[in-house]
Motif scaffolding. Sequence first.
Motif, short mmCIF file in Angstrom:
data_model
loop_
_atom_site.label_atom_id
_atom_site.label_comp_id
_atom_site.label_asym_id
_atom_site.label_seq_id
_atom_site.Cartn_x
_atom_site.Cartn_y
_atom_site.Cartn_z
N LEU A 78 35.95 17.29 -72.93
CA LEU A 78 35.31 16.67 -71.78
C LEU A 78 35.22 17.66 -70.62
O LEU A 78 36.12 18.46 -70.42
CB LEU A 78 36.11 15.44 -71.31
CG LEU A 78 36.16 14.26 -72.26
CD1 LEU A 78 37.12 13.20 -71.72
CD2 LEU A 78 34.79 13.67 -72.46
N LYS A 79 34.12 17.57 -69.90
CA LYS A 79 34.03 18.37 -68.68
C LYS A 79 35.00 17.80 -67.65
O LYS A 79 35.63 16.78 -67.89
CB LYS A 79 32.60 18.35 -68.13
CG LYS A 79 32.15 16.97 -67.72
CD LYS A 79 30.77 16.99 -67.14
CE LYS A 79 30.46 15.57 -66.66
NZ LYS A 79 29.35 15.52 -65.79
N ALA A 80 35.12 18.45 -66.53
CA ALA A 80 36.03 17.98 -65.49
C ALA A 80 35.52 16.64 -64.96
O ALA A 80 34.48 16.56 -64.32
CB ALA A 80 36.11 19.00 -64.36
N ILE A 81 36.24 15.56 -65.27
CA ILE A 81 35.87 14.23 -64.80
C ILE A 81 37.09 13.55 -64.20
O ILE A 81 38.22 13.99 -64.43
CB ILE A 81 35.28 13.35 -65.92
CG1 ILE A 81 36.30 13.14 -67.04
CG2 ILE A 81 34.00 13.93 -66.46
CD1 ILE A 81 35.85 12.15 -68.09
N THR A 82 36.84 12.51 -63.46
CA THR A 82 37.93 11.77 -62.84
C THR A 82 38.06 10.40 -63.52
O THR A 82 37.17 9.97 -64.25
CB THR A 82 37.66 11.56 -61.34
OG1 THR A 82 36.53 10.70 -61.20
CG2 THR A 82 37.43 12.88 -60.62
N ILE A 83 39.14 9.73 -63.22
CA ILE A 83 39.31 8.37 -63.71
C ILE A 83 38.18 7.48 -63.18
O ILE A 83 37.66 6.63 -63.90
CB ILE A 83 40.69 7.81 -63.27
CG1 ILE A 83 41.83 8.64 -63.87
CG2 ILE A 83 40.82 6.34 -63.62
CD1 ILE A 83 41.98 8.53 -65.36
N ASP A 110 35.16 8.38 -62.60
CA ASP A 110 33.97 8.67 -63.42
C ASP A 110 33.98 7.81 -64.68
O ASP A 110 32.93 7.33 -65.11
CB ASP A 110 33.92 10.15 -63.82
CG ASP A 110 33.67 11.09 -62.66
OD1 ASP A 110 33.06 10.66 -61.66
OD2 ASP A 110 34.09 12.25 -62.75
N LEU A 111 35.14 7.61 -65.28
CA LEU A 111 35.24 6.76 -66.46
C LEU A 111 34.87 5.32 -66.12
O LEU A 111 34.21 4.63 -66.90
CB LEU A 111 36.65 6.81 -67.05
CG LEU A 111 37.08 8.14 -67.65
CD1 LEU A 111 38.52 8.04 -68.14
CD2 LEU A 111 36.17 8.56 -68.78
N ARG A 112 35.29 4.88 -64.95
CA ARG A 112 34.95 3.52 -64.51
C ARG A 112 33.45 3.38 -64.34
O ARG A 112 32.85 2.37 -64.75
CB ARG A 112 35.69 3.22 -63.19
CG ARG A 112 35.51 1.82 -62.69
CD ARG A 112 36.44 1.58 -61.50
NE ARG A 112 36.23 0.30 -60.92
CZ ARG A 112 36.73 -0.84 -61.38
NH1 ARG A 112 37.48 -0.83 -62.44
NH2 ARG A 112 36.47 -1.98 -60.78
N ASN A 113 32.80 4.39 -63.77
CA ASN A 113 31.34 4.35 -63.61
C ASN A 113 30.65 4.34 -64.97
O ASN A 113 29.65 3.63 -65.16
CB ASN A 113 30.86 5.55 -62.78
CG ASN A 113 31.29 5.46 -61.34
OD1 ASN A 113 31.63 4.40 -60.84
ND2 ASN A 113 31.28 6.60 -60.66
N THR A 114 31.15 5.13 -65.90
CA THR A 114 30.58 5.15 -67.25
C THR A 114 30.72 3.78 -67.90
O THR A 114 29.79 3.29 -68.55
CB THR A 114 31.28 6.22 -68.11
OG1 THR A 114 31.10 7.50 -67.48
CG2 THR A 114 30.73 6.26 -69.51
N HIS A 115 31.86 3.17 -67.72
CA HIS A 115 32.10 1.83 -68.27
C HIS A 115 31.09 0.84 -67.70
O HIS A 115 30.53 0.02 -68.45
CB HIS A 115 33.54 1.42 -67.94
CG HIS A 115 33.99 0.18 -68.61
ND1 HIS A 115 34.57 -0.85 -67.91
CD2 HIS A 115 33.95 -0.22 -69.90
CE1 HIS A 115 34.87 -1.83 -68.75
NE2 HIS A 115 34.50 -1.47 -69.96
#
Length: 73
Positions: A34-39, A41-46
């Motif tokens: 994974l590229k540099a992402i934040t927690i 960012d995961l919420r936005n993806t969800h």
Amino acid sequence: MSKQTLVFTTRTGKPLNLNNCLKLFCQAAPKSGLKAITIHDLRNTHATIFLRQGINPKRGMSRDSENVTIKRP
């Protein structure tokens, strides 16, 4: 302590420490490609996945029954 249902716990059943979770996530993300992402960012993806499936993100992503992250119509 109030009664709560935890999804993830320590080996002894206690709540996870946020700092430990973030540290482990930051270590695991690059190892999994994974590229540099934040927690967050995961919420936005969800939320995006919910929208693509026709599910209202307000219904599945509220932090509690009164505080919903997505407030726009």
